[in-house]
Design an enzyme around this catalytic site. Structure first.
Site, PDB file in Angstrom:
ATOM      1  N   HIS A  41       0.832  -1.147  -0.106  1.00  0.00           N
ATOM      2  CA  HIS A  41       0.107   0.061   0.089  1.00  0.00           C
ATOM      3  C   HIS A  41       0.916   1.295   0.078  1.00  0.00           C
ATOM      4  CE1 HIS A  41      -4.011  -1.920   0.237  1.00  0.00           C
ATOM      5  NE2 HIS A  41      -3.477  -2.706   1.009  1.00  0.00           N
ATOM      6  N   HIS A  76      -0.361 -11.110   1.246  1.00  0.00           N
ATOM      7  CA  HIS A  76      -1.710 -11.530   1.903  1.00  0.00           C
ATOM      8  C   HIS A  76      -2.378 -12.768   1.839  1.00  0.00           C
ATOM      9  CE1 HIS A  76      -2.083  -7.103   3.185  1.00  0.00           C
ATOM     10  NE2 HIS A  76      -2.577  -6.777   2.035  1.00  0.00           N
ATOM     11  N   CYS A  98       3.189 -14.482   2.075  1.00  0.00           N
ATOM     12  CA  CYS A  98       4.120 -14.516   3.327  1.00  0.00           C
ATOM     13  C   CYS A  98       4.314 -16.022   3.899  1.00  0.00           C
ATOM     14  CB  CYS A  98       3.830 -13.583   4.173  1.00  0.00           C
ATOM     15  SG  CYS A  98       4.740 -13.518   5.616  1.00  0.00           S
ATOM     16  N   HIS A 126     -10.665  -8.100   5.344  1.00  0.00           N
ATOM     17  CA  HIS A 126      -9.449  -8.033   5.033  1.00  0.00           C
ATOM     18  C   HIS A 126      -8.866  -8.930   4.030  1.00  0.00           C
ATOM     19  CE1 HIS A 126      -4.911  -7.873   5.337  1.00  0.00           C
ATOM     20  NE2 HIS A 126      -5.314  -6.735   5.802  1.00  0.00           N
ATOM     21  N   GLU A 128      -6.368 -10.880   3.691  1.00  0.00           N
ATOM     22  CA  GLU A 128      -5.596 -12.058   4.296  1.00  0.00           C
ATOM     23  C   GLU A 128      -6.656 -12.972   4.960  1.00  0.00           C
ATOM     24  OE1 GLU A 128      -2.695 -11.307   7.527  1.00  0.00           O
ATOM     25  OE2 GLU A 128      -3.410 -13.193   8.337  1.00  0.00           O
ATOM     26  N   THR A 166      -2.695 -12.350  11.034  1.00  0.00           N
ATOM     27  CA  THR A 166      -1.242 -12.181  11.241  1.00  0.00           C
ATOM     28  C   THR A 166      -1.120 -10.752  11.966  1.00  0.00           C
ATOM     29  OG1 THR A 166      -0.596 -11.216   9.316  1.00  0.00           O
ATOM     30  CG2 THR A 166      -0.187 -13.674   9.643  1.00  0.00           C
ATOM     31  N   SER A 266       4.518  -0.110   5.034  1.00  0.00           N
ATOM     32  CA  SER A 266       4.523   0.058   3.477  1.00  0.00           C
ATOM     33  C   SER A 266       5.309   1.157   2.786  1.00  0.00           C
ATOM     34  CB  SER A 266       3.100   0.063   2.830  1.00  0.00           C
ATOM     35  OG  SER A 266       2.497   0.987   3.736  1.00  0.00           O
TER      36      SER A 266
HETATM   37 FE1  F3S Z   1       4.346 -11.528   6.782  1.00  0.00          FE
HETATM   38 FE2  F3S Z   1       4.212 -10.803   9.061  1.00  0.00          FE
HETATM   39 FE3  F3S Z   1       4.674  -9.157   7.210  1.00  0.00          FE
HETATM   40  S1  F3S Z   1       2.958 -12.203   8.379  1.00  0.00           S
HETATM   41  S2  F3S Z   1       3.669  -9.947   5.438  1.00  0.00           S
HETATM   42  S3  F3S Z   1       6.159 -10.729   8.009  1.00  0.00           S
HETATM   43  S4  F3S Z   1       3.418  -8.552   9.022  1.00  0.00           S
END
Ligand code: F3S
Length: 283
Positions: A41, A76, A98, A126, A128, A166, A266
């Site tokens: 983002h 995500h 991730c 969201h 994710e 997460t 970001s």
């Molecule tokens: Fe992964 Fe944690 Fe970033 S789940 S995308 S390392 S906030």
């Protein structure tokens, strides 16, 4: 001027990995490259990638309309049907989900196989969470607030597995789990919160408490940057919220000898480095 740059400033491991994956594909892939949703983002990053020919697909319809190219899945993650859709269409998929999110996908599949119904603590809108739900064969539950936890009711014979988004707040996760635990279900709780956000916030607060001025870098709409700003402002009255170096109007005086810098999840390294260099050289 002494500058303390937070080690956790900017991209977390998963986002860094996803952005690097896009650059790798630019160097390697033949044919058009797409990301399913913006890779991060941050308008600057997305614009830079667009200039290199990477296009963002925002909807499943756009994805379904593709005839060729490479689609990169962002950190995500997405549900199983997106993998199936791309496979059916013969479109090349590069998975930058991730690994911590991928782990949740595996957990929900395994625990459903063990006869448990999945309950996700997080925000149902969201991406994710939508992705995690997309790995459940049966309908899953999602809970985000105390009220939803209080009102939660599943058949008593149902065995439940609780996982979390997460980026969910740890204390709130514990509170919601406690409410559900009291209802007497057979539950298995797996805390799948990633520590990256919390570590970034803790470090920011710590640095802010030691410096004369603190700079927080991030998009104006980025909620995690706003949170960082709040945390730092509490510790250091002289806290600045900037999107890039252009916004920086650091009023220096004799009393400012040490400046701290952190950045939201970001914010690309380039911006952080620019600000850091500027503060070091100019003051
Ligand atoms: Fe992964 Fe944690 Fe970033 S789940 S995308 S390392 S906030």
């Amino acid at each position: 001027m002494e500058v303390i740059l937070a080690k956790t400033a900017g991209f977390c491991f998963g986002v860094r990995r996803a952005v690097d994956t896009v650059y790798e594909q630019i160097a390697q892939a033949a044919g058009p490259i797409y990301t399913y949703g913006p890779i991060v983002h941050n308008e600057m990053v997305v614009r830079e990638l667009e200039e290199k020919g990477v296009r963002v697909l925002n909807t499943e319809e756009e994805l379904a309309a593709l005839e060729e190219g490479t689609v990169i899945i962002r950190a995500h993650g997405v549900g199983r049907h997106i993998y199936e859709l791309l496979e059916k269409k013969g479109i090349r998929l590069v998975d930058a989900t991730c690994p911590f999110v991928r782990k949740i996908h595996r957990i929900v599949q395994r625990e459903e196989g063990n006869g448990r119904r999945i309950l996700i603590i997080g925000n149902a809108r969201h991406p994710e969470v939508e992705g995690i739900r997309g790995w459940c064969r049966k309908p899953s539950y999602v809970i985000e607030s105390m009220e939803e936890a209080e009102n939660f009711a599943a058949p008593m014979e149902e065995k439940i597995c609780i996982v979390s988004q997460t980026t969910f707040n740890y204390n709130k996760f514990e509170d919601l789990v406690e409410i559900i635990s009291k209802k007497g279900y057979d539950i298995l709780v797996l805390n799948t919160i990633c520590s990256a956000t919390e570590e970034r916030q803790t470090e920011a607060g710590q640095i802010a408490s030691e410096v004369d001025a603190m700079i927080v870098i991030g998009g104006s709409h980025s909620s995690n940057t706003q949170k960082l700003f709040e945390i730092c402002k509490k510790e250091c009255e002289n806290t600045y919220y900037i999107q890039s170096l252009d916004d920086l109007d650091l009023k220096t005086s004799e009393s400012i000898r040490c400046v701290g810098i952190t950045a939201g999840a970001s914010t690309p390294n380039k911006i952080i480095e620019e600000v850091q260099k500027h503060v070091r050289i100019k003051f």
